[in-house]
Design a protein around this motif. Structure first.
Motif, mmCIF file in Angstrom:
data_model
loop_
_atom_site.group_PDB
_atom_site.id
_atom_site.type_symbol
_atom_site.label_atom_id
_atom_site.label_comp_id
_atom_site.label_asym_id
_atom_site.label_seq_id
_atom_site.Cartn_x
_atom_site.Cartn_y
_atom_site.Cartn_z
ATOM 1 N N ALA A 6 -69.779 -2.563 -41.174
ATOM 2 C CA ALA A 6 -70.403 -1.606 -42.090
ATOM 3 C C ALA A 6 -69.549 -1.285 -43.314
ATOM 4 C CB ALA A 6 -70.765 -0.329 -41.330
ATOM 5 N N PRO A 7 -68.231 -1.028 -43.172
ATOM 6 C CA PRO A 7 -67.443 -0.736 -44.388
ATOM 7 C C PRO A 7 -67.436 -1.878 -45.389
ATOM 8 C CG PRO A 7 -66.252 -0.049 -42.423
ATOM 9 C CD PRO A 7 -67.421 -0.848 -41.955
ATOM 10 N N LEU A 8 -67.544 -3.125 -44.899
ATOM 11 C CA LEU A 8 -67.533 -4.272 -45.807
ATOM 12 C C LEU A 8 -68.833 -4.390 -46.594
ATOM 13 C CD1 LEU A 8 -65.933 -6.914 -43.404
ATOM 14 C CD2 LEU A 8 -64.797 -5.439 -45.064
ATOM 15 N N LEU A 9 -69.895 -3.765 -46.102
ATOM 16 C CA LEU A 9 -71.187 -3.830 -46.778
ATOM 17 C C LEU A 9 -71.501 -2.566 -47.566
ATOM 18 C CD1 LEU A 9 -73.294 -5.419 -43.873
ATOM 19 C CD2 LEU A 9 -72.079 -6.585 -45.735
ATOM 20 N N ALA A 10 -70.636 -1.568 -47.477
ATOM 21 C CA ALA A 10 -70.901 -0.292 -48.152
ATOM 22 C C ALA A 10 -70.731 -0.433 -49.655
ATOM 23 C CB ALA A 10 -69.961 0.791 -47.619
ATOM 24 N N GLY A 11 -71.591 0.247 -50.395
ATOM 25 C CA GLY A 11 -71.500 0.206 -51.844
ATOM 26 C C GLY A 11 -70.214 0.826 -52.364
ATOM 27 N N ALA A 12 -69.691 1.844 -51.639
ATOM 28 C CA ALA A 12 -68.450 2.488 -52.075
ATOM 29 C C ALA A 12 -67.294 1.500 -52.099
ATOM 30 C CB ALA A 12 -68.122 3.661 -51.152
ATOM 31 N N THR A 13 -67.277 0.535 -51.172
ATOM 32 C CA THR A 13 -66.192 -0.449 -51.142
ATOM 33 C C THR A 13 -66.159 -1.271 -52.415
ATOM 34 O OG1 THR A 13 -66.297 -0.570 -48.729
ATOM 35 C CG2 THR A 13 -65.269 -2.422 -49.888
ATOM 36 N N TYR A 14 -67.324 -1.706 -52.880
ATOM 37 C CA TYR A 14 -67.380 -2.542 -54.082
ATOM 38 C C TYR A 14 -67.118 -1.717 -55.341
ATOM 39 C CZ TYR A 14 -69.207 -5.959 -50.853
ATOM 40 O OH TYR A 14 -69.332 -6.826 -49.796
ATOM 41 N N ALA A 15 -67.520 -0.448 -55.328
ATOM 42 C CA ALA A 15 -67.199 0.416 -56.471
ATOM 43 C C ALA A 15 -65.693 0.622 -56.562
ATOM 44 C CB ALA A 15 -67.920 1.758 -56.326
ATOM 45 N N ARG A 16 -65.033 0.819 -55.423
ATOM 46 C CA ARG A 16 -63.573 0.986 -55.427
ATOM 47 C C ARG A 16 -62.870 -0.316 -55.806
ATOM 48 N NH1 ARG A 16 -63.756 4.314 -49.690
ATOM 49 N NH2 ARG A 16 -64.701 6.220 -50.569
ATOM 50 N N TRP A 17 -63.431 -1.444 -55.401
ATOM 51 C CA TRP A 17 -62.873 -2.748 -55.785
ATOM 52 C C TRP A 17 -62.904 -2.898 -57.303
ATOM 53 C CZ3 TRP A 17 -65.404 -8.156 -54.565
ATOM 54 C CH2 TRP A 17 -64.474 -9.166 -54.854
ATOM 55 N N LEU A 18 -64.034 -2.520 -57.904
ATOM 56 C CA LEU A 18 -64.132 -2.574 -59.365
ATOM 57 C C LEU A 18 -63.106 -1.663 -60.018
ATOM 58 C CD1 LEU A 18 -65.554 -3.407 -61.991
ATOM 59 C CD2 LEU A 18 -67.234 -1.583 -61.564
ATOM 60 N N HIS A 19 -62.921 -0.469 -59.453
ATOM 61 C CA HIS A 19 -61.934 0.461 -59.995
ATOM 62 C C HIS A 19 -60.531 -0.135 -59.928
ATOM 63 C CE1 HIS A 19 -59.462 4.159 -60.210
ATOM 64 N NE2 HIS A 19 -60.455 4.634 -60.942
ATOM 65 N N LEU A 20 -60.221 -0.827 -58.835
ATOM 66 C CA LEU A 20 -58.918 -1.469 -58.701
ATOM 67 C C LEU A 20 -58.749 -2.608 -59.701
ATOM 68 C CD1 LEU A 20 -58.800 -1.494 -54.808
ATOM 69 C CD2 LEU A 20 -57.147 -0.329 -56.273
ATOM 70 N N LEU A 21 -59.794 -3.382 -59.911
ATOM 71 C CA LEU A 21 -59.706 -4.518 -60.831
ATOM 72 C C LEU A 21 -59.504 -4.060 -62.274
ATOM 73 C CD1 LEU A 21 -62.422 -6.946 -59.410
ATOM 74 C CD2 LEU A 21 -59.941 -7.031 -59.112
ATOM 75 N N ILE A 22 -60.002 -2.861 -62.611
ATOM 76 C CA ILE A 22 -59.777 -2.346 -63.971
ATOM 77 C C ILE A 22 -58.284 -2.155 -64.208
ATOM 78 C CG2 ILE A 22 -60.162 -0.376 -65.503
ATOM 79 C CD1 ILE A 22 -62.910 -0.036 -64.204
ATOM 80 N N GLY A 23 -57.555 -1.645 -63.210
ATOM 81 C CA GLY A 23 -56.107 -1.503 -63.330
ATOM 82 C C GLY A 23 -55.419 -2.845 -63.459
ATOM 83 N N TRP A 24 -55.924 -3.852 -62.750
ATOM 84 C CA TRP A 24 -55.347 -5.203 -62.846
ATOM 85 C C TRP A 24 -55.567 -5.792 -64.234
ATOM 86 C CZ3 TRP A 24 -58.266 -10.131 -61.980
ATOM 87 C CH2 TRP A 24 -57.417 -11.246 -61.998
ATOM 88 N N VAL A 25 -56.755 -5.546 -64.803
ATOM 89 C CA VAL A 25 -57.043 -6.047 -66.144
ATOM 90 C C VAL A 25 -56.078 -5.448 -67.162
ATOM 91 C CG1 VAL A 25 -58.754 -6.009 -68.006
ATOM 92 C CG2 VAL A 25 -59.458 -6.562 -65.672
ATOM 93 N N PHE A 26 -55.784 -4.139 -67.016
ATOM 94 C CA PHE A 26 -54.822 -3.507 -67.919
ATOM 95 C C PHE A 26 -53.464 -4.193 -67.832
ATOM 96 C CE2 PHE A 26 -51.299 -0.526 -68.444
ATOM 97 C CZ PHE A 26 -51.504 -0.083 -69.741
ATOM 98 N N ALA A 27 -52.987 -4.432 -66.604
ATOM 99 C CA ALA A 27 -51.691 -5.096 -66.432
ATOM 100 C C ALA A 27 -51.710 -6.496 -67.011
ATOM 101 C CB ALA A 27 -51.315 -5.128 -64.952
ATOM 102 N N GLY A 28 -52.837 -7.201 -66.847
ATOM 103 C CA GLY A 28 -52.941 -8.552 -67.396
ATOM 104 C C GLY A 28 -52.914 -8.573 -68.906
ATOM 105 N N VAL A 29 -53.593 -7.604 -69.543
ATOM 106 C CA VAL A 29 -53.601 -7.543 -71.003
ATOM 107 C C VAL A 29 -52.196 -7.280 -71.529
ATOM 108 C CG1 VAL A 29 -54.430 -6.222 -72.985
ATOM 109 C CG2 VAL A 29 -56.011 -6.868 -71.164
ATOM 110 N N VAL A 30 -51.481 -6.340 -70.889
ATOM 111 C CA VAL A 30 -50.112 -6.048 -71.313
ATOM 112 C C VAL A 30 -49.234 -7.281 -71.153
ATOM 113 C CG1 VAL A 30 -48.063 -4.657 -70.788
ATOM 114 C CG2 VAL A 30 -50.321 -3.592 -70.827
ATOM 115 N N LEU A 31 -49.434 -7.996 -70.064
ATOM 116 C CA LEU A 31 -48.633 -9.198 -69.826
ATOM 117 C C LEU A 31 -48.899 -10.272 -70.876
ATOM 118 C CD1 LEU A 31 -46.613 -10.569 -67.926
ATOM 119 C CD2 LEU A 31 -48.552 -11.429 -66.605
ATOM 120 N N MET A 32 -50.144 -10.401 -71.301
ATOM 121 C CA MET A 32 -50.481 -11.432 -72.282
ATOM 122 C C MET A 32 -49.928 -11.124 -73.663
ATOM 123 S SD MET A 32 -54.337 -12.738 -71.380
ATOM 124 C CE MET A 32 -55.058 -11.112 -71.414
ATOM 125 N N ILE A 33 -49.887 -9.857 -74.039
ATOM 126 C CA ILE A 33 -49.429 -9.519 -75.390
ATOM 127 C C ILE A 33 -47.935 -9.208 -75.423
ATOM 128 C CG2 ILE A 33 -51.695 -8.608 -75.986
ATOM 129 C CD1 ILE A 33 -50.558 -5.811 -75.689
#
Length: 434
Positions: A6-33
């Motif tokens: 059930a936790p793997l199918l919950a919508g909250a899990t994917y919303a939190r995954w997206l929230h985590l990926l936003i932080g990763w994108v920030f780190a990636g942008v800083v690394l590229m520039i």
């Protein structure tokens, strides 16, 4: 098994995954520039990137609006059990700014871990399912091509990655509740606002109860008397009283609705005060209860709020007299003595009636409880009861007054035949808050 999946199918899990990926994108942008990463090892690049990310995030956290932006985003994507656990107010103190900085650094760190894990896990799953050569975290997958265990290992790897996202998402939510929670000062302000809203709701409830209840009582009594008497002149007078009472009730209702809609104050009708009491007495007289009223209050001696609340208190007292002692004379006295406003409303009890005793205390009606609440808020006190059995207005409710309607109406806990008068007395200080 359903609880495991059930936790793997919950919508909250994917919303939190997206929230985590936003932080990763920030780190990636800083690394590229970030300059100077050419021909450097991965470990050195990551260490320099982490230091730069932390410095930038600490500077950004100094902006007060950043706390609001992070709070709104966390409420939307982390799906907390209670949204009020995460503040959406800008930083007001240095403690708020430091907590926001810690949150931003922790968020980007967790997001970076999940981001790299997402790429590595998806690449590994693809390699295991297709048998192609690939790597997992820099390590080449051995013997994936043509091996039977590849398709079997892929779902297990995907399941493990899913639970990694679930647990890190929960960790980030706990971190948000810890670092973005309202400060003690904000909690105090919120508690005060909540108390004010509750007081306002109670005040509006009292306004509706007193004004509409009085109007309905007068209307019912007038309509019933007109039907019983049948005299055209009396019927015409009763209809006139009903019409005037209905208009007054409509004004009260309009004023209350304006407050509920939070409309501009200038659109509300004027609140009735002590000056409007004579017309209220006329309405009670027309309903069949003679009113002997004496108002000994110098002009301008009462503050506006005290005048308005006094009107409502007398209105409720008259309503009780009309309802429970129809046709009986009512004595109203309003005077200023020793820095206090004293209001009394009395009506005789019929012989043979019963009066509630102490056993019935605390079961009063809403009207007299409302009077007590008004008096307490204004720094005064209210008592109500039969002569010699006076109790608090909260304890002696309409059920206690109901003895005036006939024997046995007082309810359980009766002490015996009641004395000859029911009296409501309210004392309010002229200087509010004293």
């Amino acid at each position: 098994m359903p609880r495991f999946i059930a936790p793997l199918l919950a919508g909250a899990t994917y919303a939190r995954w997206l929230h985590l990926l936003i932080g990763w994108v920030f780190a990636g942008v800083v690394l590229m520039i970030y300059p100077g990463t050419y021909r450097k090892g991965l470990a050195e690049i990551l260490m320099q990137s982490v230091a730069l990310d932390a410095a930038l995030l600490a500077l950004v956290a100094l902006v007060p609006a950043m706390r609001r932006a992070e709070g709104v985003q966390a409420r939307l994507l982390l799906v907390p059990d209670r949204e009020e656990d995460i503040a959406t107010e800008p930083s007001r103190t240095w403690a708020d700014r430091w907590r926001t900085a810690a949150w931003l650094i922790g968020r980007v760190a967790l997001g970076t871990v999940v981001g790299f894990a997402s790429v590595a896990a998806l690449a590994a799953v693809y390699a295991l399912l297709t048998g192609s050569d690939s790597t997992l975290g820099g390590l080449r997958l051995p013997h994936a091509r043509g091996q039977f265990w590849g398709p079997l290992a892929a779902p297990m790897l995907l399941l493990g990655f899913g639970w990694l996202v679930v647990w890190i998402g929960r960790l980030q939510l706990a971190m948000a509740v810890r670092l973005l929670s309202p400060s003690p000062a904000e909690r105090l302000v919120e508690a005060e606002l909540r108390a004010e809203r509750l007081l306002e709701r109670n005040r509006l409830a009292r306004e509706l109860h007193d004004s509409i209840g009085h109007a309905l009582t007068v209307t019912v009594l007038q309509a019933g008397a007109a039907r019983e008497v049948g005299d055209p002149a009396f019927v015409a007078n009763a209809l006139e009283v009903i019409e005037e009472t209905g208009r007054r009730a409509m004004d009260d209702l309009e004023r209350t609705l304006v407050l509920l809609r939070e409309a501009p104050e200038r659109t509300a009708t004027e609140n009735p005060g002590v000056e409007q009491l004579p017309s209220l007495f006329d309405t009670a007289r027309a309903a069949g209860n003679p009113v002997d009223a004496l108002i000994d209050v110098p002009a301008g001696a009462l503050p506006g709020v005290l005048s308005r609340e006094s009107y409502r208190i007398v209105q409720e007292g008259l309503t009780n007299a009309l309802k429970y002692a129809p046709g009986e004379p009512v004595t109203v006295r309003i005077a200023v003595r020793d820095g206090q406003l004293e209001l009394s409303c009395a009506n005789p009890l019929r012989s043979g009636t019963w009066v509630r005793g102490p056993a019935a205390a605390g079961r009063g009606g809403k009207g007299l409880r409302g009077i007590r609440e008004r008096a307490v808020l204004l720094g005064g006190q209210a008592t109500a009861g039969a002569a010699g059995v006076a109790g608090s207005a909260g304890a002696a409710g309409p059920a206690g007054v109901a003895g005036a309607a006939g024997p046995g109406k007082g309810g359980d806990g009766g002490d015996g035949p009641g004395p000859g008068e029911w009296r409501l007395v309210v004392r309010l200080p002229l200087r509010l808050g004293s």
